[in-house]
Design an enzyme around this catalytic site. Structure first.
Site, short mmCIF file in Angstrom:
data_model
loop_
_atom_site.label_atom_id
_atom_site.label_comp_id
_atom_site.label_asym_id
_atom_site.label_seq_id
_atom_site.Cartn_x
_atom_site.Cartn_y
_atom_site.Cartn_z
N THR A 132 42.69 31.38 48.05
CA THR A 132 43.02 30.16 47.31
C THR A 132 43.57 29.07 48.22
OG1 THR A 132 44.65 29.29 45.74
CG2 THR A 132 45.22 31.33 46.80
N ASP A 133 43.43 27.82 47.79
CA ASP A 133 44.02 26.71 48.56
C ASP A 133 45.55 26.72 48.47
OD1 ASP A 133 44.27 25.92 45.89
OD2 ASP A 133 43.44 23.91 46.19
N GLU A 134 46.09 27.53 47.53
CA GLU A 134 47.55 27.50 47.33
C GLU A 134 48.31 28.07 48.53
OE1 GLU A 134 48.78 28.54 43.34
OE2 GLU A 134 46.83 27.99 42.54
N TYR A 157 52.73 34.29 43.96
CA TYR A 157 51.26 34.44 43.97
C TYR A 157 50.70 33.96 45.30
CZ TYR A 157 46.39 33.01 43.31
OH TYR A 157 45.04 32.81 43.49
N LYS A 161 48.81 36.05 48.38
CA LYS A 161 47.45 35.74 48.85
C LYS A 161 47.47 35.38 50.34
CE LYS A 161 44.07 35.54 46.79
NZ LYS A 161 43.05 36.56 46.42
P1 NAD Z 1 41.10 36.85 37.16
O1 NAD Z 1 42.56 37.07 36.94
O2 NAD Z 1 40.30 36.19 36.09
O3 NAD Z 1 40.37 38.24 37.47
C1 NAD Z 1 40.92 39.19 38.33
C2 NAD Z 1 40.10 40.46 38.19
O4 NAD Z 1 40.64 41.45 39.09
C3 NAD Z 1 40.16 41.07 36.78
O5 NAD Z 1 38.88 41.48 36.39
C4 NAD Z 1 41.10 42.25 36.94
O6 NAD Z 1 40.83 43.32 36.04
C5 NAD Z 1 40.85 42.66 38.38
N1 NAD Z 1 42.02 43.34 38.97
C6 NAD Z 1 43.31 42.91 38.97
N2 NAD Z 1 44.10 43.82 39.58
C7 NAD Z 1 43.29 44.83 39.97
C8 NAD Z 1 43.51 46.06 40.66
N3 NAD Z 1 44.75 46.42 41.05
N4 NAD Z 1 42.45 46.86 40.92
C9 NAD Z 1 41.20 46.50 40.52
N5 NAD Z 1 40.94 45.38 39.86
C10 NAD Z 1 41.97 44.54 39.59
O7 NAD Z 1 41.01 36.06 38.54
P2 NAD Z 1 40.04 34.87 38.98
O8 NAD Z 1 40.61 33.59 38.51
O9 NAD Z 1 38.65 35.25 38.67
O10 NAD Z 1 40.25 34.94 40.57
C11 NAD Z 1 39.49 35.81 41.37
C12 NAD Z 1 39.89 35.63 42.83
O11 NAD Z 1 39.71 34.27 43.23
C13 NAD Z 1 41.35 35.97 43.09
O12 NAD Z 1 41.44 36.64 44.33
C14 NAD Z 1 42.04 34.61 43.16
O13 NAD Z 1 43.15 34.65 44.01
C15 NAD Z 1 40.92 33.75 43.75
N6 NAD Z 1 40.95 32.33 43.38
C16 NAD Z 1 41.04 31.94 42.07
C17 NAD Z 1 41.01 30.59 41.75
C18 NAD Z 1 41.06 30.11 40.31
O14 NAD Z 1 41.14 28.91 40.07
N7 NAD Z 1 40.99 30.98 39.33
C19 NAD Z 1 40.91 29.63 42.77
C20 NAD Z 1 40.82 30.06 44.10
C21 NAD Z 1 40.83 31.41 44.40
P1 TYD Z 2 47.04 26.86 36.26
O1 TYD Z 2 45.78 26.74 35.46
O2 TYD Z 2 48.02 27.92 35.92
O3 TYD Z 2 46.61 26.95 37.79
P2 TYD Z 2 47.52 26.84 39.14
O4 TYD Z 2 48.94 26.97 38.79
O5 TYD Z 2 47.01 27.98 39.94
O6 TYD Z 2 47.17 25.50 39.73
O7 TYD Z 2 47.80 25.46 36.16
C1 TYD Z 2 47.17 24.25 36.53
C2 TYD Z 2 48.19 23.14 36.44
O8 TYD Z 2 48.56 22.97 35.06
C3 TYD Z 2 49.49 23.45 37.17
O9 TYD Z 2 49.99 22.24 37.73
C4 TYD Z 2 50.41 23.96 36.09
C5 TYD Z 2 49.96 23.17 34.87
N1 TYD Z 2 50.10 23.84 33.56
C6 TYD Z 2 50.70 23.18 32.48
O10 TYD Z 2 51.13 22.02 32.60
N2 TYD Z 2 50.79 23.83 31.29
C7 TYD Z 2 50.32 25.10 31.12
O11 TYD Z 2 50.46 25.66 29.98
C8 TYD Z 2 49.69 25.78 32.22
C9 TYD Z 2 49.17 27.17 32.06
C10 TYD Z 2 49.60 25.09 33.41
#
Ligand code: NAD
Ligand code: TYD
Length: 350
Positions: A132-134, A157, A161
């Site tokens: 992630t960019d975070e 988190y 990561k």
């Molecule tokens: P998500 O929470 O929707 O899905 C995570 C998946 O991992 C689920 O299917 C869960 O069952 C599985 N999982 C969790 N813990 C596990 C374990 N201990 N063993 C096996 N499986 C396990 O997540 P997402 O939003 O799809 O993100 C996927 C990846 O991309 C993550 O690594 C996250 O850090 C990264 N990412 C997400 C975003 C975003 O905006 N969602 C952005 C950048 C990077």
């Molecule tokens: P989120 O979707 O949780 O992603 P991330 O924290 O990884 O960026 O949140 C996106 C943005 O929205 C973040 O600045 C937090 C804010 N947010 C709210 O204002 N209200 C909410 O209920 C949630 C879940 C997030």
């Protein structure tokens, strides 16, 4: 070429789009989805491809060293695309330890298992870690994260990561494990668990419930349509250079409050509501602890080196997303009521 690829976290939001893309696009690959089906994992996300002959699902926890080793020995994968993670910042504030276990220890288990089966023969092997960019911390109004930006994670988190990213790099440097890493901005689109901002807001607007906005709603995120992320993952997995990091972003920054107002307009139109009905649900609530102000990504390395481009403008992507959630209300209702676990039992345990 016949290859076996492990995709971890393939039942989650982004993982399910990656699994679908690989299963359909590469019939010669055997795609093995390894997922523990935590609250965020949902096999309904993969209903359309679950019977495809080149797809296998294995329910397993990446924290379980022995089970992970067994699966590597059973399938002898050539590649790993690692997405399994605890992914929600708010949950990491409530319960940091789980993030350490899954995101750090789980990643090390996968790295060790890959090392053990590949021994030192790394030809056509690849361990791809999705991040992630975070990890780069928080920006003020100006500037972008590049691949050279020093890591400065600020939530449990992002710290977990960042730790896993550094371990992946260390395995490349110390053991010669062939790795690649990408760091992506906020994703949105179908199948996102309704704990994240956009699907949570869609669900609340639909049900005429308050839309919680943290603090003043001034925080900025860069949003990328999930299918564009999956396409970038495909490119990087096949063409990214060994040991490199690639940033992925939508070049699409929105202040939270502006994004929610835009979403409210779309929802009013789709639900045939009076303009302003959905926006009246906006409710400012207590800010998130340590809330990062702004994330913004410079993706020029990925664009220049591998020719990637996002395919969708946000205006189009958000309408597609709303349409998907309104059409798939059963998916949403099942998740909200925890019903999807029943689906798993029906499918695999009867
Ligand atoms: P998500 O929470 O929707 O899905 C995570 C998946 O991992 C689920 O299917 C869960 O069952 C599985 N999982 C969790 N813990 C596990 C374990 N201990 N063993 C096996 N499986 C396990 O997540 P997402 O939003 O799809 O993100 C996927 C990846 O991309 C993550 O690594 C996250 O850090 C990264 N990412 C997400 C975003 C975003 O905006 N969602 C952005 C950048 C990077
Ligand atoms: P989120 O979707 O949780 O992603 P991330 O924290 O990884 O960026 O949140 C996106 C943005 O929205 C973040 O600045 C937090 C804010 N947010 C709210 O204002 N209200 C909410 O209920 C949630 C879940 C997030």
């Amino acid at each position: 070429m016949k290859r076996t690829i492990f995709i971890t976290g393939g039942a989650g939001f982004i993982g399910s789009h990656v699994v679908r893309l690989f299963v359909n696009k590469y019939p010669d690959y055997h795609i093995v989805n390894i997922d523990e089906l935590t609250y965020a994992g949902n096999l309904e996300n993969l209903k359309d491809i679950e019977k495809t002959p080149n797809y296998t699902f294995e329910k397993a926890n990446i924290i379980d060293t022995k089970e992970i080793q067994r699966l590597f020995e059973k399938y002898m994968p050539d590649g790993v695309i690692h997405l399994a993670a605890e992914s929600h910042v708010d949950r990491s504030i409530t319960n940091p330890t789980e993030f350490i276990h899954t995101n750090i220890v789980g990643t090390v288990n996968l790295l060790n298992a890959a090392r053990s089966i590949w021994k030192d023969n790394f030809e056509n092997k690849r361990f791809y870690h999705i991040s992630t960019d975070e990890v780069y911390g928080s920006l003020d109004e100006e500037g972008f994260f590049t691949e050279e930006t020093p890591y400065d994670p600020r939530s449990p988190y992002s710290a977990s990561k960042a730790s896993s990213d550094l371990l992946v790099r260390a395995y490349n440097h110390t053991f010669g494990l062939p790795v690649v890493i990408s760091n992506c901005s906020n994703n949105y689109g179908p199948n996102q668990f309704p704990e994240k901002l956009i699907p949570l807001a869609i669900n609340n607007i639909k049900n005429m419930k308050p839309i919680p906005i943290y603090g003043k709603g001034e925080n900025v995120r860069d949003w990328l349509y999930v299918v564009d992320h999956a396409n970038a993952i495909d490119l990087i997995f096949h063409k990214g250079r060994n040991g490199e990091t690639y940033n992925i972003g939508g070049n699409n920054e929105w202040q939270n409050i502006k994004l929610i107002k835009k979403l409210c307009e779309v929802m009013d139109e789709k639900l045939n509501r009076e303009p302003g009905t959905s926006a009246s649900l906006i409710t400012y609530v207590k800010d998130r602890a340590g809330h990062d102000l702004r994330y913004a990504i410079d993706s020029s390395k990925l664009m220049n080196e591998l020719g990637w481009q996002p395919s969708l403008q946000f205006e189009e992507g958000i309408v597609k997303t709303v349409d998907w959630y309104l059409t798939n209300s059963e998916w949403l209702n099942n998740i909200v009521s925890g019903e999807y676990q029943k689906y798993y039992t029906e499918m695999y345990e009867k």
